[in-house]
Scaffold this active site. Sequence first.
Site, PDB file in Angstrom:
ATOM      1  CG  ASP A  58      27.120  15.099   4.954  1.00 31.89           C
ATOM      2  OD1 ASP A  58      27.099  15.585   3.811  1.00 31.89           O
ATOM      3  OD2 ASP A  58      27.022  15.772   6.003  1.00 31.89           O
ATOM      4  CG  ASP A  62      23.726  18.182   3.653  1.00 39.06           C
ATOM      5  OD1 ASP A  62      24.284  17.099   3.958  1.00 39.06           O
ATOM      6  OD2 ASP A  62      23.077  18.324   2.599  1.00 39.06           O
ATOM      7  CG  ASP A  66      26.848  13.632  -0.222  1.00 37.82           C
ATOM      8  OD1 ASP A  66      27.784  12.847  -0.430  1.00 37.82           O
ATOM      9  OD2 ASP A  66      26.931  14.608   0.550  1.00 37.82           O
ATOM     10  CG  ASP A 237       8.900   0.181  -2.711  1.00 37.25           C
ATOM     11  OD1 ASP A 237       9.510  -0.050  -1.663  1.00 37.25           O
ATOM     12  OD2 ASP A 237       7.794   0.762  -2.752  1.00 37.25           O
ATOM     13  CD  GLU A 299       9.256  -3.993   0.111  1.00 34.53           C
ATOM     14  OE1 GLU A 299       9.287  -3.760   1.328  1.00 34.53           O
ATOM     15  OE2 GLU A 299       8.504  -3.381  -0.674  1.00 34.53           O
TER      16      GLU A 299
HETATM   17  C1  NOJ Z   1       8.724  -0.584   0.964  1.00 32.90           C
HETATM   18  C2  NOJ Z   1       9.906   0.252   1.303  1.00 32.90           C
HETATM   19  O1  NOJ Z   1      10.978  -0.590   1.620  1.00 32.90           O
HETATM   20  C3  NOJ Z   1       9.487   1.123   2.448  1.00 32.90           C
HETATM   21  O2  NOJ Z   1      10.576   1.784   3.035  1.00 32.90           O
HETATM   22  C4  NOJ Z   1       8.456   2.089   1.937  1.00 32.90           C
HETATM   23  O3  NOJ Z   1       7.971   2.872   3.007  1.00 32.90           O
HETATM   24  C5  NOJ Z   1       7.281   1.338   1.303  1.00 32.90           C
HETATM   25  N1  NOJ Z   1       7.689   0.248   0.464  1.00 32.90           N
HETATM   26  C6  NOJ Z   1       6.466   2.269   0.456  1.00 32.90           C
HETATM   27  O4  NOJ Z   1       7.157   2.563  -0.718  1.00 32.90           O
END
Ligand code: NOJ
Length: 581
Positions: A58, A62, A66, A237, A299
Site C-alpha cells: 500500500d 488506506d 495498489d 479464471d 484455472e
Molecule cells: C476463481 C478465482 O480464483 C476465485 O477467487 C473467484 O472467487 C472465482 N474464480 C470466481 O471468479
Amino acid sequence: MDCRGARRRHTLPRMILAVLLTAGASGQTQPAKPAQKQATPWWQHAIVYEIYPRSFQDTKGDGVGDIPGIIQRLGYLQQLGVNAIWLTPIYPSPLKDFGYDISNYEAIDPMYGTMADFDHLLAAARAHHIRVMMDMVLNHTSDQSAWFKESRSSRNNPKRAWYIWRDGKGPGIPPNNWESAFGGSAWTYDPTTKQWYYHAFLAAQPDLNWRNPEVQKAMFDACRFWLNKGVAGFRLDAVPNLFEDPKLRDEQVLPGKNAYGDPNLNPDRTEDLPEVHDVMRSLRKLVDSYQGDRVLIGETYLPNIKDQLAWYGGARHDELQLPMDMQVGMINKLDASLFREKIGQAETQLDGLMPLFVFDNHDNPRSWNRYGDGVHDQAIARIIATILLTTRSADLMYYGEEIGMTTTPPASLSQVRDPAAIRGWPAYKGRDGERTPMQWSSGRDAGFSTAATTWLPIPTSYKQVNVAVESAQPDSLLNWYKHLISMRSQIPALARGANIMVDRSDPNVLSYLRQVPGQTSAVLVAMNFTDQPHTVSYDLRDKGIKAATAHALLKDQGVSETVNLHHLTLPPFAVFIGEIQ
Ligand code: NOJ
C-alpha cells in the site's frame, strides 16, 4: 538448512559459486540477467509470481495495496528471480468477490491507481525483466457491468442473450438444481423481467452466455485491449465453467453435503463441457497473433492427467500453453509415493508438454498449513519449495510463500471479508486467511501500509516472518527459495533436463534426477518425507551415470557435502540437491 554460501562455497561447481559469491551478506542474489532471445518460449519453465494487489504493498496509506506499491517492489521480485507476475483482477469492480466481479474490462479500479500507473508498471517491470500477466474473467461479469444492467432491463434488450435467462419451474422454483460454488442455488430471480439468471458463483456474478458470438467478440476485444498494451498473457479464471448444458438438465445428486450444507452434485452439466475447447482454440489463435510468446494459463482444477491434456489441445497442442496442474500441489499430505506418481505422470503422460505446478494461491489454505506437521514446518516448507522449483515444470508462486506466510483465518464472523466464508461460516472459514498482507518487515503494518487498519489484519507472525528479517538470515526459507531459483536458471539440467524418477517404491524418500538427454552428468534431488533418518542407495548405471558420488549444490544441515550414491543418509525432512559429474 545448509545453503549457506560461506560454508559451502568451496565445494560448489563454478556456475553456482558465481551466483553465491555475488550474493550480499543478506544472501540476496543478483538481479536476473536480461532475457535473451531463445528458441524456446520464455514461459517454458518460467516462474510466475501471483500478486494479490490488495495485499502486496500500500502506498496511499488506506490499508489496501495498489499499483504503485507493486512498482515499488519490483526490485525485490527481480532479486527473487521470478520471470513474470500475475495480478489478480485490478479492473473496476464493486468488490463483491474482491475483483472477480468486473464491471469494466478495459479500465483500472481507482482503488489500485490509474491507467497511467498501469502503463508505468508495464514499463518498470520490463526494465526489471519481469513480464506482467492479467487475470481474465471470461465466465461472468459483475451485475453492475453495463452489459448486465442492459440485459436485465427488459426481455427484448439486445443484450438479453448475453447472459443466461430462463423461466423458473414454477413460482419461486428455479429452472433446475444447479448450485452456486459459493452456496445455494445458481439461479437468482429478477422481478423486473420475471425470469431467473444463472450464476456459477455469486448472484452478483452473472454468467455470460458463451453460446452467443457477440459475447465471444466482446471478451476477445477486452483481451486485445490488454495485449495491445503489452501484457504477457492471461490467467483465465474459472474457464471450465464457460458452458452449461443447453437443455438445463438437473445434475446428479451425490451422497453427502458440501461446506455450505447443500447436496453434493456431479458438476458434469456445468463444468468442462466440450464446447469450451473451441473457445480456447480461438483464444490461443488470438494470443499467437501477437509477438513475444504471449501465454494462456488456465484455472483448471482437473481430476486427472488425461483431462489436463485436453486443455493443452490434446494431440494438437493448440489450446492453453499452461493449464494449471493441481494434481501435484493438492496432494495435501507428505506422501512420497503420491508425489512420485503425480510428478511422474506429468513427465510421461503430457506429450512432453510443460506442466504448470502450483502449491499456493488466493483460493486455498497456504501450503505451510496443508503440509506442515506443526513441528517441522520450516523443513517441510523447504521440501515443498524444492519440489516446486526442481521438477521439470513451469511454476506459479504466491506472494509470501517464499517467506513461509501462514494461513490466518478470521477469528470471528464479524471479521470475515470473503463472501464465500460469510455464507459458509463456521464450517468454511473462507479465503481471507491466505490473503493477508505481505509481510515485508518488522515495522508498522509489517511494512505493507501505514494505515491504522489494513483491509485484512496483519498476522502476528510478522515480527519474525518477513522479508527484511529473512533476507539477513542465511538459512531462512526466503534464501532457500532464492538459491533454488538461481540454480534452476543457471544449471542446464535443472533448466531443461528430463525429470527421471530413480526409485520406484521408496515410501519415505522421494528421489529424482534432472538430466539433459544424452549427458552423463545430472542433478540428483533427494528428500526425506519423514521424521526419521533414512538411508538410500541408487544404481544409476542405466541412466548412463558411472560416478559413485554427488556433490552438494544445496542441502539441509546434517547431510554431507559429498555423498556416496550407494549410501546417502538423510536426516528427518532433509533435502539434498547434488551434482553428479
Ligand atoms: C476463481 C478465482 O480464483 C476465485 O477467487 C473467484 O472467487 C472465482 N474464480 C470466481 O471468479
